[in-house]
Design an enzyme around this catalytic site. Structure first.
Site, PDB file in Angstrom:
ATOM      1  N   ASP A 181      33.191  36.771  41.278  1.00  0.00           N
ATOM      2  CA  ASP A 181      33.052  38.217  41.064  1.00  0.00           C
ATOM      3  C   ASP A 181      34.262  38.580  40.215  1.00  0.00           C
ATOM      4  OD1 ASP A 181      33.277  40.983  41.150  1.00  0.00           O
ATOM      5  OD2 ASP A 181      32.390  41.128  43.142  1.00  0.00           O
ATOM      6  N   HIS A 182      34.044  38.798  38.906  1.00  0.00           N
ATOM      7  CA  HIS A 182      35.213  38.917  38.011  1.00  0.00           C
ATOM      8  C   HIS A 182      36.074  40.133  38.335  1.00  0.00           C
ATOM      9  CE1 HIS A 182      32.241  41.307  35.690  1.00  0.00           C
ATOM     10  NE2 HIS A 182      33.296  42.026  35.376  1.00  0.00           N
ATOM     11  N   HIS A 244      30.461  44.093  43.006  1.00  0.00           N
ATOM     12  CA  HIS A 244      31.761  44.678  42.646  1.00  0.00           C
ATOM     13  C   HIS A 244      32.161  45.866  43.531  1.00  0.00           C
ATOM     14  CE1 HIS A 244      31.116  42.128  39.290  1.00  0.00           C
ATOM     15  NE2 HIS A 244      30.452  42.971  38.546  1.00  0.00           N
TER      16      HIS A 244
END
Length: 494
Positions: A181-182, A244
């Site tokens: 999950d950047h 996110h």
């Protein structure tokens, strides 16, 4: 290069190496790690793709991408000697035998100790197929570590996520699976924990006794661009909220972990996500708002509506905006709403957390003619990385009038130059085996359960789309979501 780091030898195999993510993020990040001496000569990178390319062709493409995305290209030629290419049909078992031969050869050539990192930068429908063949071919049978990195989306609902997880677990253990999950690689997101747990002025106040609400916003001015086909199948709820947004809620709401070990941090996040109040269908109507952008104006330019975008159905009911009120059923947060909001084609690009504190019980400086501003802690994740605290102070005039005072820390230009891309942080963590900033299966299970309940309620009735013009802060209903509780979105606050 200064040899100051603990180097981890590894073979990094990237499936989907000719795709946009690899060229825009992965190769520039790996090169920067090499340049910063976080990777050394005992590293080999194999790009996997369907196209018929020679190693030299592929290296030329990768080199061009790095030059386009990295300002300083010192040591680039040295790095390119570690990059290789293998044409592979992911559905053809024989292709994996060729990859195994190449992997074993590179292991010997670069002394990689049998360490293997597989990065699947490809369409999710191939995740299970690839992991099955990696095991069947013997690629996962190695003397060193084996790790799997996968991009979102992980399933399209809880049922499909469980099926995919079972399939992947045939070849990799949970601790070997790194679900990226950047957002969790962003420096200011990682700063949330530091702010909370290393400052005596915040942690004692971080509960329902002192906080009235917390707002998490992730807004974009861009539309879907060329991702219309993908976006039609996911929408803002699955593309942003399921991962996110709820991950940021977990970081803001978790209890202090007993240590900074990844297992301890993740177990506290799991507890928060398991405590999410899963909504009944009728509650979804009151607590969640969906929207879709219409034509409008951004920076003086006219832009088209979502339904006019390429590869989007002309009667599409896919939401490009979601706002919701999330409640956490535990002792610390009972009664405190976490408002989340994410959308495309909004007024400005911004990822921001606003913590609003309760008013003083009997405020001597409050009278009917004067409104006192709320005390706020604002964490700007992008674009103006920094933290600010909003207080009330006395005006420099006679009497007792107050005015808002802002104390700010903004990341300096020098600091920003030294910050690294989220993918660089996360790739380095993968090599070290640090899973702190990756999503555990138990977290995924809880977020899908929560999101599925919202989606099921929405499936029961058609939305009236489009319902917000491009260049605005979303549909009117998202403002009513807060005003019903006596709050407002803190717009344009720095």
């Amino acid at each position: 290069m200064n040899k100051t780091h603990n180097h981890i030898p590894a073979l990094i195999t990237i499936f989907g190496a000719t795709g946009d993510l690899s060229h825009r993020k992965l190769f520039p990040s790996l090169f920067h790690l090499f340049q910063q001496d976080n990777l050394d000569d005992r590293i080999a990178i194999v790009g996997i793709g369907r196209r018929q390319l020679t190693v030299d062709d592929f290296r030329a493409q990768v080199k061009a991408s790095i030059q386009a995305h990295v300002h300083d290209t010192k040591h680039l030629d040295q790095f390119m000697q570690h990059v290789f290419y293998q044409q592979l049909d992911v559905n053809n078992e024989a292709s994996y035998q060729e990859l195994l031969d190449l992997s074993n050869e590179l292991d010997r050539q670069f002394c990689l100790d049998g360490n293997r990192l597989f990065y699947l930068a490809m369409a999710p429908q191939f995740f299970g197929v690839v992991t099955d063949y990696l095991k069947a071919s013997g690629l996962t049978k190695t003397t060193g570590f084996k790790r799997l990195v996968i991009e979102k989306p992980f399933g399209t609902d809880l049922k499909s996520a469980e099926a995919l997880n079972q399939q992947i677990r045939r070849s990799f253990k949970e601790e070997e699976i790194f679900r990226i999950d950047h957002y969790l690689g962003k420096d200011m997101v990682q700063n949330i924990e530091v702010l909370r747990f290393s400052n005596a002025m915040f942690e004692p106040l971080w509960n329902n006794k002192y906080i009235s609400n917390i707002q998490v916003t992730s807004s974009e001015v861009l539309g879907v661009e060329d991702r219309g086909g993908y976006y039609e199948s996911s929408g803002a709820l699955k593309d942003m909220v399921q991962n996110h947004m709820l991950q940021m809620v977990a970081l803001l709401a978790m209890e202090p972990p007993i240590s900074l070990h990844s297992d301890d941090i993740r177990s506290e996040k799991v507890k928060v996500l398991k405590s999410l109040n899963v909504l009944e269908p009728e509650e979804v109507r009151h607590n969640f708002v969906r929207g879709q952008y219409d034509a409008g104006e951004i920076d003086g330019q006219s832009v088209i509506g979502y339904r006019e975008e390429d590869k989007v159905a002309e009667d599409s009911t896919t939401p490009t905006f979601v706002a919701g009120k999330v409640m956490i059923n535990n002792f610390r947060w009972a009664g405190v709403p976490f408002y989340i909001r994410t959308g495309k084609r909004m007024k400005r690009k911004c990822i921001q957390v606003v913590v609003e504190f309760k008013e003083v019980p009997m405020n001597l400086y409050y009278d009917k003619d004067q409104h006192l501003d709320s005390n706020l802690l604002v964490i700007n994740i992008q674009p103006n990385e920094g933290v600010s605290i909003h207080l009330n102070g006395k005006k420099y005039v006679q009497g007792i009038e107050t005015e808002p005072v802002q104390l700010s820390y903004s990341m300096s230009a020098q600091d920003k130059m030294n910050t690294v891309d989220a993918y660089e942080n996360l790739l380095y963590d993968c090599l070290k085996g640090d899973a702190t900033n990756f999503t555990h299966w138990e977290e995924l299970k809880s977020t899908w359960k929560f999101v599925d309940a919202v989606q099921e309620a929405w499936n029961k009735f058609e939305p009236e789309f489009p319902n917000y013009p491009s260049g605005t802060n979303g549909p009117l209903e998202s403002h009513l979501l807060l005003s019903r509780d006596g709050f407002k979105w803190w717009e344009d606050i720095q």
